[in-house]
Design a protein around this motif. Structure first.
Motif, PDB file in Angstrom:
ATOM      1  N   ALA A   6      11.521  13.905  -6.203  1.00 11.21           N
ATOM      2  CA  ALA A   6      12.701  13.452  -5.457  1.00 11.21           C
ATOM      3  C   ALA A   6      12.348  12.566  -4.265  1.00 11.21           C
ATOM      4  O   ALA A   6      12.957  11.525  -4.057  1.00 11.21           O
ATOM      5  N   ASN A   7      11.361  12.963  -3.481  1.00 11.97           N
ATOM      6  CA  ASN A   7      11.086  12.245  -2.242  1.00 11.97           C
ATOM      7  C   ASN A   7       9.586  12.236  -1.932  1.00 11.97           C
ATOM      8  O   ASN A   7       9.138  12.817  -0.953  1.00 11.97           O
ATOM      9  N   PRO A   8       8.797  11.559  -2.763  1.00 11.06           N
ATOM     10  CA  PRO A   8       7.343  11.573  -2.565  1.00 11.06           C
ATOM     11  C   PRO A   8       6.905  10.698  -1.399  1.00 11.06           C
ATOM     12  O   PRO A   8       7.611   9.751  -1.011  1.00 11.06           O
ATOM     13  N   ASP A   9       5.739  11.000  -0.859  1.00 12.90           N
ATOM     14  CA  ASP A   9       5.160  10.139   0.173  1.00 12.90           C
ATOM     15  C   ASP A   9       4.667   8.826  -0.432  1.00 12.90           C
ATOM     16  O   ASP A   9       4.763   7.768   0.201  1.00 12.90           O
ATOM     17  N   ILE A  10       4.116   8.910  -1.634  1.00 17.31           N
ATOM     18  CA  ILE A  10       3.618   7.727  -2.323  1.00 17.31           C
ATOM     19  C   ILE A  10       4.205   7.708  -3.734  1.00 17.31           C
ATOM     20  O   ILE A  10       4.113   8.702  -4.452  1.00 17.31           O
ATOM     21  N   ARG A  11       4.810   6.585  -4.100  1.00 14.54           N
ATOM     22  CA  ARG A  11       5.333   6.444  -5.462  1.00 14.54           C
ATOM     23  C   ARG A  11       4.512   5.384  -6.188  1.00 14.54           C
ATOM     24  O   ARG A  11       4.319   4.284  -5.693  1.00 14.54           O
ATOM     25  N   LEU A  12       4.025   5.765  -7.374  1.00  9.96           N
ATOM     26  CA  LEU A  12       3.207   4.878  -8.193  1.00  9.96           C
ATOM     27  C   LEU A  12       3.975   4.432  -9.422  1.00  9.96           C
ATOM     28  O   LEU A  12       4.855   5.138  -9.905  1.00  9.96           O
ATOM     29  N   ASN A  13       3.594   3.264  -9.948  1.00 14.32           N
ATOM     30  CA  ASN A  13       4.222   2.738 -11.147  1.00 14.32           C
ATOM     31  C   ASN A  13       3.137   2.283 -12.108  1.00 14.32           C
ATOM     32  O   ASN A  13       2.302   1.444 -11.750  1.00 14.32           O
TER      33      ASN A  13
ATOM     34  N   ASP B  60       4.641   1.429  -5.424  1.00 15.56           N
ATOM     35  CA  ASP B  60       6.040   1.037  -5.285  1.00 15.56           C
ATOM     36  C   ASP B  60       6.364   1.021  -3.793  1.00 15.56           C
ATOM     37  O   ASP B  60       6.426   2.062  -3.151  1.00 15.56           O
ATOM     38  N   SER B  61       6.568  -0.182  -3.236  1.00 20.16           N
ATOM     39  CA  SER B  61       6.789  -0.298  -1.793  1.00 20.16           C
ATOM     40  C   SER B  61       8.248  -0.094  -1.403  1.00 20.16           C
ATOM     41  O   SER B  61       8.549   0.017  -0.217  1.00 20.16           O
ATOM     42  N   SER B  62       9.146  -0.035  -2.401  1.00 14.79           N
ATOM     43  CA  SER B  62      10.578   0.043  -2.101  1.00 14.79           C
ATOM     44  C   SER B  62      11.100   1.462  -2.059  1.00 14.79           C
ATOM     45  O   SER B  62      11.876   1.833  -1.179  1.00 14.79           O
ATOM     46  N   GLY B  63      10.686   2.285  -3.014  1.00 14.64           N
ATOM     47  CA  GLY B  63      11.250   3.628  -3.127  1.00 14.64           C
ATOM     48  C   GLY B  63      12.562   3.564  -3.877  1.00 14.64           C
ATOM     49  O   GLY B  63      12.601   3.162  -5.046  1.00 14.64           O
ATOM     50  N   GLU B  64      13.640   3.926  -3.236  1.00 15.10           N
ATOM     51  CA  GLU B  64      14.940   3.825  -3.873  1.00 15.10           C
ATOM     52  C   GLU B  64      15.232   2.357  -4.180  1.00 15.10           C
ATOM     53  O   GLU B  64      14.887   1.468  -3.414  1.00 15.10           O
ATOM     54  N   SER B  65      15.863   2.118  -5.336  1.00 20.89           N
ATOM     55  CA  SER B  65      16.163   0.756  -5.760  1.00 20.89           C
ATOM     56  C   SER B  65      16.837  -0.036  -4.645  1.00 20.89           C
ATOM     57  O   SER B  65      17.720   0.458  -3.951  1.00 20.89           O
TER      58      SER B  65
ATOM     59  N   GLU C 253      15.440   3.915   4.747  1.00 17.28           N
ATOM     60  CA  GLU C 253      13.985   3.816   4.709  1.00 17.28           C
ATOM     61  C   GLU C 253      13.526   3.040   3.492  1.00 17.28           C
ATOM     62  O   GLU C 253      14.274   2.831   2.537  1.00 17.28           O
ATOM     63  N   PHE C 254      12.283   2.600   3.558  1.00 18.69           N
ATOM     64  CA  PHE C 254      11.577   1.987   2.448  1.00 18.69           C
ATOM     65  C   PHE C 254      10.319   2.814   2.198  1.00 18.69           C
ATOM     66  O   PHE C 254       9.768   3.440   3.117  1.00 18.69           O
ATOM     67  N   ALA C 255       9.835   2.787   0.981  1.00 22.88           N
ATOM     68  CA  ALA C 255       8.681   3.611   0.628  1.00 22.88           C
ATOM     69  C   ALA C 255       7.446   3.260   1.454  1.00 22.88           C
ATOM     70  O   ALA C 255       6.649   4.135   1.797  1.00 22.88           O
ATOM     71  N   PHE C 256       7.279   1.972   1.804  1.00 22.74           N
ATOM     72  CA  PHE C 256       6.072   1.577   2.541  1.00 22.74           C
ATOM     73  C   PHE C 256       5.995   2.210   3.927  1.00 22.74           C
ATOM     74  O   PHE C 256       4.926   2.226   4.546  1.00 22.74           O
TER      75      PHE C 256
END
Length: 509
Positions: free
Chosen positions: A136-143, A156-161, A225-228
């Motif tokens: 749901a809310n990871p610190d780092i999201r990978l693709n 993934d530097s954006s996180g949510e679309s 927020e943004f993932a970065f």
């Protein structure tokens, strides 16, 4: 100067040239257009700006490694070669998204599991402990993207679309995706130089995106927020400087009008307009398109009528016939742009389009058509110096033929596709020969498109919602009872100290 690195901006089919133009204006280098993506190079500041300022990007990825793999074990071994201490530690959580188009790898989740196992095993071998997974809310999201044997692993530097701007509080049935709406407006070339009208406005997405474009406001202003921002190398001072910079914003001296026959849609649109702080620029009212009359000022119409798919009317073809009649008699010397799906609907309009551009609205292969409304015959219009197609529009028509030649979809994609984000994770990279083979499989289902957030209140970044006005940048919008932005008393956007002590952990997906 900070070293540049490879980046990928994902978008919808048909919007790639629009996104490439945005990236050019942003200062990106090595721009190359691919399938539902545009690759480019830039530094950390450009990556922040791409997330914050691009209107037509859905996600910004930062590739970590490219490799070839013919089995799950190959994937595992290649992922273990990465030094994951550069990105993670045992106190951080991570998640892996996978997109797979390969005969060797039939299940995307299995590929994601192999990536996860390789990362976890590396930490166990080095430290005896492992980082945890948080979907749901990871610190780092990978693709991880797999096209046959070619693999690319990215941050993934954006996180949510990025289409989820944050201003939409409520929506009507089948709302138009914000990125698609912005792309449609940018394709028209409109920059706020005339009035803007959507006579079938629904929840107001086209209206709000038009106001953002007219004022050159960053769509990321409303995001929490943004993932970065969770990355180890996040530069808060740099991003605050970007966030607070309003030097490129401009005055808008015209007006935006939205109408809908459904009062519920009108109320929803007004609610979203107010949440965006754009009530000064946008007026929404209940009205039937059949009663539309010639506007007093030079105007453009951009609209997305029902197609008879998810939304219909008792007399769908009659609706389109009415649209053509109103345009022909009550929109003279102006341009109208219409997005629709069925050829028989366009035929009922009864007007010859000067431009036809293919666009995907979710799973539907639609067309975005331009109608120049003039009095008299086309021959007379041309003889008097009228221009039917500009050089840019001729280029767009050439792009149409490229699109049709290379398209990989049937008229309608799988019913399992989500309309809002159906294709945002199906893309291919141009680098390292990853783009040499065309994918031929249907796109994977993506995140749900539920975009109802924040209720009617504005978000106070210090402590939640503030009902008193709007979004005060110490904690949200501050409209001072006027329904617009307050920028130092000028009806604009006040960013002073707006990002201090933000509680992003309270964000609810």
């Amino acid at each position: 100067m900070e070293k540049e690195f490879e980046l990928i901006a994902k978008t919808f089919m048909g919007l790639e040239p629009v996104l490439a133009k945005e990236l050019t204006q942003l200062g990106a280098n090595d721009i190359q257009i691919g399938r539902r993506m545009v690759s480019f190079t830039g530094n950390k500041e450009l990556m922040y700006r791409a997330n914050f300022q691009l209107h037509t990007a859905i996600r910004i990825l930062k590739p970590i490694t490219h490799f070839k793999a013919k089995s799950a074990d190959d994937v595992y071994e290649e992922i273990k070669k990465v030094d994951w201490t550069e990105y993670l530690d045992n106190n951080k959580t991570f998640a892996v998204d996978a997109v797979v188009f390969s005969d060797e790898f039939r299940h995307s989740k299995f590929v994601a599991y192999k990536v996860k196992d390789a990362i976890v095993d590396q930490f166990r071998e080095k430290t005896g402990q492992r980082p945890n997974i948080s979907v749901a809310n990871p610190d780092i999201r990978l693709n991880i993207h797999v096209a046959e044997d070619k693999c690319t692993l990215s941050l993934d530097s954006s996180g949510e679309s990025l289409h989820r701007r944050g201003y939409r509080q409520e929506s009507v049935e089948a709302p138009l995706n914000e990125v698609l709406a912005a792309g449609m407006i940018l394709m028209t070339g409109w920059q706020g130089d005339t009035d803007f009208i959507d006579p079938m406005c629904g929840s107001g997405t086209l209206l709000i995106e038009a106001a953002l474009i007219a004022r050159n406001m960053a769509p990321g202003l409303f995001r929490k927020e943004f993932a970065f921002e969770k990355w180890p190398d996040f530069d808060k001072e740099l991003f605050d400087e970007i966030y607070n910079d309003d030097s490129q914003e401009r005055e808008f001296n015209h007006h935006i009008y939205g109408y809908d026959i459904d009062m519920k849609a009108v109320n929803t649109a007004n609610m979203n307009v107010k949440a965006a702080g754009l009530s000064k620029d946008i007026t929404v009212a209940q009205a039937d398109f059949k009663d539309f009359t010639q506007p007093k000022e030079k105007s453009i119409i951009v609209t997305n009528p029902p197609y008879g798919e998810r939304i219909s009317t008792p007399d769908l073809l009659g609706t389109y016939k009415m649209i053509g009649e109103r345009l022909k008699h009550q929109f003279l010397n102006n341009d109208a742009w219409i997005l629709s799906y069925r050829e028989e609907c366009f035929e009922q309009i009864g007007l010859k389009p000067s431009l036809k551009t293919p666009l995907y609205n979710g799973s539907l292969e639609c067309e975005f058509r331009k109608y120049q409304i003039f009095d008299g015959k086309l021959r007379d219009f041309r003889s008097e110096g009228g221009i039917v197609k500009t050089d840019e529009e001729k280029r767009m028509m050439r792009e149409k033929h490229r699109f049709k030649k290379e398209r990989e979809f049937k008229k309608r994609l799988s019913e399992t596709e989500e309309n809002e984000e159906g294709d945002i994770r199906s893309f291919k990279f141009h680098r390292h020969d990853v783009l040499t083979n065309e994918d031929k499989r249907p796109r994977r289902r993506d995140d749900d498109d539920d975009d109802k957030k924040r209720g009617r209140k504005s978000f106070d970044r210090k402590g939640g919602f503030d009902r008193k006005g709007g979004f005060d940048r110490k904690g949200g919008f501050d409209r001072k009872g006027k329904g617009g932005f307050d920028r130092k008393g000028k009806g604009g956007f006040d960013r002073k100290n707006k990002r201090q002590n933000n509680d992003f952990d309270s964000y609810d997906d």
